[in-house]
Design a protein around this motif. Structure first.
Motif, PDB file in Angstrom:
ATOM      1  N   GLN A 147       9.803   2.695  11.292  1.00  0.00           N
ATOM      2  CA  GLN A 147       8.835   1.864  10.587  1.00  0.00           C
ATOM      3  C   GLN A 147       7.853   2.719   9.782  1.00  0.00           C
ATOM      4  O   GLN A 147       7.367   2.306   8.743  1.00  0.00           O
ATOM      5  N   GLU A 190       3.237  -2.422   9.622  1.00  0.00           N
ATOM      6  CA  GLU A 190       3.106  -3.541   8.688  1.00  0.00           C
ATOM      7  C   GLU A 190       1.655  -3.760   8.276  1.00  0.00           C
ATOM      8  O   GLU A 190       1.364  -4.082   7.132  1.00  0.00           O
ATOM      9  N   LEU A 218       7.177   3.218  -3.485  1.00  0.00           N
ATOM     10  CA  LEU A 218       7.691   2.255  -4.448  1.00  0.00           C
ATOM     11  C   LEU A 218       6.589   1.429  -5.107  1.00  0.00           C
ATOM     12  O   LEU A 218       6.722   1.019  -6.256  1.00  0.00           O
ATOM     13  N   ARG A 219       5.505   1.195  -4.391  1.00  0.00           N
ATOM     14  CA  ARG A 219       4.436   0.333  -4.904  1.00  0.00           C
ATOM     15  C   ARG A 219       3.355   1.061  -5.702  1.00  0.00           C
ATOM     16  O   ARG A 219       2.582   0.410  -6.393  1.00  0.00           O
ATOM     17  N   LEU A 227       0.231  -1.020   5.526  1.00  0.00           N
ATOM     18  CA  LEU A 227       0.589  -1.119   4.109  1.00  0.00           C
ATOM     19  C   LEU A 227      -0.499  -1.789   3.278  1.00  0.00           C
ATOM     20  O   LEU A 227      -0.922  -1.221   2.259  1.00  0.00           O
ATOM     21  N   ASP A 246       8.001   4.849   2.349  1.00  0.00           N
ATOM     22  CA  ASP A 246       8.869   4.507   1.228  1.00  0.00           C
ATOM     23  C   ASP A 246       8.304   3.323   0.445  1.00  0.00           C
ATOM     24  O   ASP A 246       8.337   3.312  -0.788  1.00  0.00           O
ATOM     25  N   GLU A 247       7.759   2.354   1.149  1.00  0.00           N
ATOM     26  CA  GLU A 247       7.167   1.194   0.476  1.00  0.00           C
ATOM     27  C   GLU A 247       5.946   1.607  -0.349  1.00  0.00           C
ATOM     28  O   GLU A 247       5.753   1.138  -1.464  1.00  0.00           O
ATOM     29  N   ARG A 290       9.722   3.585   6.682  1.00  0.00           N
ATOM     30  CA  ARG A 290       9.722   2.399   5.822  1.00  0.00           C
ATOM     31  C   ARG A 290       8.372   2.232   5.133  1.00  0.00           C
ATOM     32  O   ARG A 290       8.303   1.895   3.945  1.00  0.00           O
ATOM     33  N   LEU A 291       7.283   2.454   5.871  1.00  0.00           N
ATOM     34  CA  LEU A 291       5.940   2.364   5.314  1.00  0.00           C
ATOM     35  C   LEU A 291       5.760   3.354   4.170  1.00  0.00           C
ATOM     36  O   LEU A 291       5.317   2.990   3.071  1.00  0.00           O
TER      37      LEU A 291
END
Length: 138
Positions: A67, A34, A77-78, A37, A73-74, A70-71
């Motif tokens: 995680q 978290e 996307l960003r 990111l 992928d985020e 997820r990082l």
């Protein structure tokens, strides 16, 4: 963790113009994903003028759980649509295997080494599959 520009050594190449390489830590899990990111996105925003390729270097990453997926992928996307995301991961390493099992390898090109990830599109050895992952599948 901060991402500072690395000074260029006389015998080592610097990031090519339009590219940013961010080495990630040895472990990416619920404890630090978290927090990574915003650091990654700050580096992206810092280079936003002409950033065409963002390379996340996982070669030193020995452990990555969901995680980490997820990082990545985020980040995918960003990032701005004019910025391509590439990941470097050792072919037999844990991050490569986790990305394969999660299906993220379909969405993010994964390269076996940094030299492949820094190769410009249309350069030597780049073909129609060059952006689908220049490295070998795990």
């Amino acid at each position: 963790m901060t991402f500072l520009p690395q000074p260029c050594e006389p015998c080592e190449p610097c990031d090519p113009p339009g590219y940013a390489v961010l080495p990630l830590p040895p472990e990416i899990d619920f404890c630090n994903a978290e927090g990574l990111l915003p650091l990654i996105m700050t580096a992206v925003d810092h280079h936003s003028d002409g950033l065409r390729v963002l390379v996340l270097d996982l070669t030193a990453t020995r452990f990555m759980d969901s995680q980490g997926v997820r990082l990545l992928d985020e980040v995918r996307l960003r990032t701005h649509r004019h910025t391509r995301l590439r990941v470097v991961a050792a072919p037999k390493g844990v991050p490569s295997r986790v990305m394969e099992l999660s299906g993220l390898r379909r969405d993010v090109p994964v390269y076996d080494n940094l030299a492949e990830a820094l190769r410009p599109e249309g350069g030597p050895d780049s073909g129609p599959d060059s952006e689908s992952g220049g490295g070998a599948a795990a």
